[in-house]
Design a protein around this motif. Structure first.
Motif, mmCIF file in Angstrom:
data_model
loop_
_atom_site.group_PDB
_atom_site.id
_atom_site.type_symbol
_atom_site.label_atom_id
_atom_site.label_comp_id
_atom_site.label_asym_id
_atom_site.label_seq_id
_atom_site.Cartn_x
_atom_site.Cartn_y
_atom_site.Cartn_z
ATOM 1 N N ILE A 59 11.353 4.899 -7.228
ATOM 2 C CA ILE A 59 11.269 5.969 -8.238
ATOM 3 C C ILE A 59 9.826 6.077 -8.425
ATOM 4 O O ILE A 59 9.272 5.651 -9.192
ATOM 5 N N ASP A 60 9.332 7.409 -8.080
ATOM 6 C CA ASP A 60 8.123 7.696 -8.160
ATOM 7 C C ASP A 60 7.653 8.529 -9.343
ATOM 8 O O ASP A 60 8.812 9.556 -9.741
ATOM 9 N N ASP A 61 6.760 8.627 -10.129
ATOM 10 C CA ASP A 61 6.345 9.460 -11.138
ATOM 11 C C ASP A 61 7.502 9.289 -12.103
ATOM 12 O O ASP A 61 7.573 10.318 -13.031
ATOM 13 N N VAL B 266 5.863 5.018 1.670
ATOM 14 C CA VAL B 266 5.753 6.889 2.035
ATOM 15 C C VAL B 266 6.541 7.695 1.108
ATOM 16 O O VAL B 266 7.509 7.150 0.537
ATOM 17 N N ASN B 267 6.014 8.483 1.110
ATOM 18 C CA ASN B 267 6.475 9.501 0.072
ATOM 19 C C ASN B 267 7.721 10.478 0.610
ATOM 20 O O ASN B 267 7.478 10.703 1.935
ATOM 21 N N VAL B 268 9.002 10.658 0.094
ATOM 22 C CA VAL B 268 10.123 11.870 0.696
ATOM 23 C C VAL B 268 10.006 12.859 0.072
ATOM 24 O O VAL B 268 9.956 13.039 -1.182
ATOM 25 N N LEU C 299 10.366 0.687 -10.047
ATOM 26 C CA LEU C 299 9.967 1.787 -10.906
ATOM 27 C C LEU C 299 8.581 2.260 -11.125
ATOM 28 O O LEU C 299 7.736 1.355 -11.284
ATOM 29 N N LYS C 300 7.958 3.303 -10.587
ATOM 30 C CA LYS C 300 6.677 3.688 -10.542
ATOM 31 C C LYS C 300 6.519 4.579 -11.826
ATOM 32 O O LYS C 300 6.672 5.766 -11.654
ATOM 33 N N LEU C 301 5.836 3.903 -13.072
ATOM 34 C CA LEU C 301 5.419 4.799 -13.977
ATOM 35 C C LEU C 301 4.346 5.558 -13.597
ATOM 36 O O LEU C 301 3.289 5.377 -13.276
ATOM 37 N N ALA D 280 0.758 -1.190 -0.167
ATOM 38 C CA ALA D 280 -0.081 0.089 -0.094
ATOM 39 C C ALA D 280 0.938 1.174 -0.112
ATOM 40 O O ALA D 280 2.076 1.052 0.523
ATOM 41 N N GLU D 281 0.373 2.288 -0.477
ATOM 42 C CA GLU D 281 0.945 3.477 -0.459
ATOM 43 C C GLU D 281 0.145 4.391 0.738
ATOM 44 O O GLU D 281 -1.001 4.497 0.432
ATOM 45 N N ALA D 282 0.985 4.885 1.499
ATOM 46 C CA ALA D 282 0.533 5.843 2.443
ATOM 47 C C ALA D 282 0.533 7.391 1.948
ATOM 48 O O ALA D 282 1.452 8.032 1.638
ATOM 49 N N PHE E 218 10.269 3.716 0.763
ATOM 50 C CA PHE E 218 10.589 5.153 0.350
ATOM 51 C C PHE E 218 10.280 5.280 -0.941
ATOM 52 O O PHE E 218 10.986 5.064 -1.845
ATOM 53 N N GLU E 219 9.445 6.351 -1.301
ATOM 54 C CA GLU E 219 9.110 6.643 -2.699
ATOM 55 C C GLU E 219 9.894 8.274 -3.082
ATOM 56 O O GLU E 219 9.540 9.171 -2.128
ATOM 57 N N LEU E 220 10.774 8.140 -3.924
ATOM 58 C CA LEU E 220 11.614 9.295 -4.295
ATOM 59 C C LEU E 220 10.849 9.806 -5.641
ATOM 60 O O LEU E 220 11.221 8.953 -6.729
HETATM 61 MG MG MG Z 1 4.271 8.212 -4.164
#
Ligand code: MG
Ligand code: C2E
Ligand code: MG
Ligand code: MG
Length: 280
Positions: A178-180, A116-118, A199-201, A57-59, A148-150
Motif C-alpha cells: 500500500i503506497d502513500d 512497480v506502480n499500479v 505498508l509504505k508510509l 528498489a522501486e521502478a 505491486f504498489e497500489l
Molecule cells: Mg510507489
C-alpha cells in the motif's frame, strides 16, 4: 494598481498558454515516445534498516525527450490517466522490469525485488492480472521478484475491487504494498479489509526539519499496528539522519528516500548494489 493587475493577468495568461502547449505536446508525442524508448526506468533503492542493506528498489518512470530534457512522472502520468495511455506505459514499465531481472539472473548478479506502480485504471481491466502472469511467464521470472504498489487513494476509491485484485496478485506469489499510506483521511479503515505485504508510509510524515512530537507518536503507532497485522513497514521520503535514527528506534523495517539515494539510472543502481557503500 490598475496597470499592475492587468500585467499580472497577462502573465497568468501566458503561463496558461505555455501549460496548454506543453500538454498538447505531451499528448501528441506519447505513442512515438513509447516506440522510440524515450521512457526510462529509474530505480530508487529500498534500504532495510537493521542490518543496513539494500533489499529492493522501486521502478519510477522518467521521460527523456528528444531535446534532452527530462520529464518527471508528475508532468505526464496524470494526463495519461485521463486518456488510458497509462495502461500501455505501465505495461512497458513492467516489461522493462522483467527484462532487467531476467538479465540479473542470467548474469549471476545480485537480484533484488523491484516494485512497480499500479494505476487506478488497471483495476478496471478484467485481464490485468492475467496479462501480468503472461509477462512473467514470458521472461521466466519468479513472482517474488516483483512487487505491486497500489496507492491508498486507489484502494479507497473502490476498496472491494482493489482488495480482490490484491488477493489475486498475492495468490500468484507477487508481493503487494500500500503506497502513500496515511496521506488521506480514512486510511486506517483500509487495514481491516486487506493484508498487504508492505505498508509504505507516505512521505508527508517526513517533511523537512525535525518531526513533531505528534508525528512521531502517529508514525510509531502505525508501525506497531502494521506489525501486529503482519505487514512490514517502509517509510518513504526519508531525508535526514535524525529521521533515520528515529525510524530505527521505533523498529521501522525499511526506508526509501533522498537520505539514502535519489532514483537513478539502472546502471548506476547496479554499480551501487555491487559496490561497497551498502552490503547486499
Ligand atoms: Mg510507489
Ligand atoms: P510514488 O510511487 O509514491 O513514488 C515516490 C516518489 O517520491 C517518487 O517521485 C520519488 O522520486 C519521490 N521521492 C523519493 N524519495 C524522496 C525524498 O526523500 N523526498 C522527496 N520529496 N521525494 C522523494 P516521482 O519519481 O516523481 O514519482 C511520482 C509519482 O508518480 C509516484 O509516486 C507514482 O505515484 C507515480 N509514478 C512514477 N512512475 C510510475 C509508473 O511507472 N507508473 C505509474 N502508474 N505511476 C508512476
Ligand atoms: Mg509513495
Ligand atoms: Mg505518490
Amino acid at each position: 494598481v490598475k496597470s499592475n493587475s492587468i500585467y499580472r493577468f497577462e502573465m497568468f495568461d501566458d503561463e496558461m498558454d505555455q501549460r496548454v502547449k506543453n500538454e498538447r505536446l505531451i499528448l501528441s508525442t506519447k505513442e512515438q515516445a513509447l516506440r522510440e524508448q524515450e521512457f526510462l526506468i529509474y530505480l530508487q533503492p529500498k534500504i532495510e534498516l537493521i542490518p543496513n542493506k539494500i533489499v529492493g528498489a522501486e521502478a519510477l518512470v522518467r521521460w527523456r525527450r528528444p531535446d534532452g530534457s527530462m520529464l518527471q512522472p508528475g508532468a505526464f502520468i496524470p494526463l495519461f490517466e485521463e486518456n488510458g495511455f497509462v495502461l500501455l506505459l505501465d505495461f512497458y514499465v513492467y516489461q522493462e522490469v522483467c527484462k532487467l531481472i531476467r538479465g540479473w539472473l542470467d548474469e549471476g548478479r545480485t537480484v533484488v525485488p523491484v516494485s512497480v506502480n499500479v494505476s487506478r485504471l488497471h483495476l478496471y481491466q478484467r485481464n490485468f492480472v492475467e496479462e501480468i502472469r503472461k509477462l512473467i511467464n514470458e521472461y521466466q521470472i519468479a513472482p517474488k521478484y516483483i512487487e505491486f504498489e497500489l496507492t491508498e487513494s486507489i484502494l479507497l476509491d473502490n476498496t472491494e475491487l482493489a482488495v480482490s485484485v490484491m488477493k489475486e496478485l498475492q495468490s500468484i506469489g507477487f508481493h503487494v504494498s500500500i503506497d502513500d499510506f496515511g496521506a488521506g483521511y480514512s486510511s486506517l479503515n483500509l487495514l481491516k479489509d486487506m493484508k498487504a505485504d508492505v505498508l509504505k508510509l507516505d512521505k508527508g510524515f517526513f517533511r523537512e526539519g525535525e518531526m513533531k512530537r505528534q508525528e512521531k507518536i502517529i508514525v510509531s503507532n502505525i508501525i506497531n499496528m502494521a506489525k501486529q497485522l503482519d505487514m512490514r513497514v517502509l517509510s518513504e521520503g526519508v531525508e535526514t539522519k535524525a529521521q533515520l535514527e528515529f525510524l530505527k528506534e521505533v523498529y521501522c523495517d525499511m526506508a526509501q528516500g533522498y537520505f539514502f539515494a535519489k532514483p537513478m539510472p539502472v546502471q548506476q543502481f547496479e554499480e551501487m548494489i555491487m559496490g561497497s557503500k551498502y552490503e547486499t
